[in-house]
Design an enzyme around this catalytic site. Structure first.
Site, mmCIF file in Angstrom:
data_model
loop_
_atom_site.group_PDB
_atom_site.id
_atom_site.type_symbol
_atom_site.label_atom_id
_atom_site.label_comp_id
_atom_site.label_asym_id
_atom_site.label_seq_id
_atom_site.Cartn_x
_atom_site.Cartn_y
_atom_site.Cartn_z
ATOM 1 C CG ASP A 76 -19.634 -46.002 -4.217
ATOM 2 O OD1 ASP A 76 -19.009 -44.925 -4.104
ATOM 3 O OD2 ASP A 76 -19.795 -46.801 -3.268
ATOM 4 C CG HIS A 131 -1.616 1.241 1.524
ATOM 5 N ND1 HIS A 131 -2.992 1.351 1.446
ATOM 6 C CD2 HIS A 131 -1.180 2.477 1.893
ATOM 7 C CE1 HIS A 131 -3.349 2.583 1.749
ATOM 8 N NE2 HIS A 131 -2.265 3.282 2.034
ATOM 9 C CD GLU A 132 2.008 3.623 3.721
ATOM 10 O OE1 GLU A 132 2.345 4.661 3.103
ATOM 11 O OE2 GLU A 132 1.013 3.564 4.469
ATOM 12 C CG HIS A 173 0.375 6.172 -0.781
ATOM 13 N ND1 HIS A 173 -0.718 6.668 -1.449
ATOM 14 C CD2 HIS A 173 -0.119 5.572 0.345
ATOM 15 C CE1 HIS A 173 -1.822 6.386 -0.780
ATOM 16 N NE2 HIS A 173 -1.485 5.717 0.303
#
Length: 393
Positions: free
Chosen positions: A193, A20-21, A24
């Site tokens: 089966d 996230h950082e 930026h």
């Protein structure tokens, strides 16, 4: 295994916040803004290194990270030499991109994880015909014995073919046939089966609402079964619309939480905790541990863990865009107001530069929002400690 799941979840969330950082940071550098610091973690500095104009480092508390972009507001004091590259001096579209980049990264993480899960592991859905569980039926206050289904030899994994000669193609249809039958013997054909097996369960009568199956006054038949889960596989192309369908449901869920379920905050300390929709990072990490420690197969555990990480990323991305300072969404809202005000002034003949919003006037509202968010977070955190949401009962 639960501890390993918690550690893995915390690590995944930590990486998400750092990315996230990074969103930026990269976009700020792209538009020529000065990003003077990029640190992982908070608290005392353990290591740092200056490269060019940016100091990179690691701090002692691994609880996220931060990027220092010079001149985020006109109130900030910066070196006069850096003023031309200050954030608040940049063009509107550049500031919008930088402020939105963090949430955009979270959305990308969520999309990639969900798409990857759908393509590699598929998803699970409630089966229309597969038996997932058999149980006793409470005809009085107690629930004893194997129940009509198990007593007749019905097994987990059987697929319902017909009930009393009526073909069954949906679980809702099967349920209604059982309820309408009432008590007494019935003929149930299941596929097991690869062969059809005929069973003759003796249904019991219970009092429920005929339409919903909840406690009521209608005498209806009961068999003591519940549907199973089955995997739905997706190809690279078919997974695309399904991915965005899941993302869309996440947006819808967040909208309902903030607009219609905010009153449910009172439930976080009650028995219906899981219905409130509110959870802290501690609670989410605990769920991550429970998913990893579940009795399901490895594919189901990995699927559940990755979907949980995707959901948290989506929630963080949406929450961060709320128009509240100091969240990125608050700064975006201020930018929108600034540009709208400038547009109105231009309509009235003004031809000067854009007048920035006076952030000094917004400080009281910013501080109030911080207090509310911190208080809200502490309340939810307390509930996650004393009354945690659990998926394994």
């Amino acid at each position: 295994m639960a501890t390993l799941g918690i550690v893995a979840f915390v690590l995944a969330l930590f990486v998400s916040v750092v990315l996230h950082e990074a969103g930026h940071f990269v976009t700020a550098r792209y538009f020529g803004m000065k990003a003077s610091r990029f640190f992982v973690g908070f608290g005392p500095t353990l290591w740092s290194k200056q490269r060019g104009e940016t100091e990179y480092g690691i701090k002692a508390i691994p609880a996220g990270g931060f990027v220092k972009i010079e001149g985020m507001t006109s109130l900030e004091e910066i070196d006069p030499a850096d003023e031309p590259r200050a954030f608040y001096k940049a063009r509107a579209h550049a500031r919008l991109v930088v402020m939105s980049a963090g949430s955009f990264v979270h959305f990308v993480i969520a999309i990639v994880l969900i798409y990857g899960v759908l393509v590699t592991l598929g998803t699970t859905q409630t089966s229309e015909t597969k038996i997932g569980h058999t149980s006793c039926v409470a005809t009085t206050s107690a629930c004893t014995g194997p129940g009509p289904a198990a007593a007749a030899g019905l097994r987990v994994g059987d697929r319902v073919v017909s009930f009393d000669g009526v073909a069954v193609t949906t679980w809702d249809r099967f349920t209604r046939l059982v309820r309408d039958h009432g008590s007494g013997p019935a003929v149930l054909v299941v596929s097991r089966d690869g062969a059809d097996v005929t069973l003759r369960p003796d249904l019991v009568q219970v009092l429920r609402d005929r339409a919903t199956g909840l406690a009521g006054k209608d005498p209806v038949g009961a068999l003591g079964v519940s549907p199973g889960q089955e995997t739905v596989d997706y190809g690279p192309l078919s997974a695309v619309p399904e991915t965005f369908k899941v993302i869309g449901s996440g947006f819808t869920g967040m909208y309902e939480t903030f607009t219609q379920r905010i009153d449910d905050i009172g439930r976080i300390f009650g028995d219906n905790r899981d219905e409130s929709g509110f959870i802290s990072v501690v609670g989410a990490a605990r769920l991550g541990g429970e998913v990893a420690a579940a009795d399901d197969g490895w594919a189901d555990r990995i699927r559940g863990f990755l979907i949980l990480v995707a959901a948290i990323n989506l929630a963080i991305g949406i929450f961060n865009l709320l128009p509240l300072l100091p969240l990125d969404g608050g700064h975006i809202a201020v930018l929108g107001f600034e540009q709208a005000r400038h547009g109105l002034r231009r309509l009235r003949g003004y031809r000067g530069p854009v007048q920035p919003v006076d952030f000094a006037k917004l400080l009281p509202a910013t501080y109030a929002t911080v207090v509310v968010l911190v208080g809200f977070s502490l309340i939810i955190l307390s509930a996650d400690i004393v009354n945690p949401i659990r998926i394994n009962q």
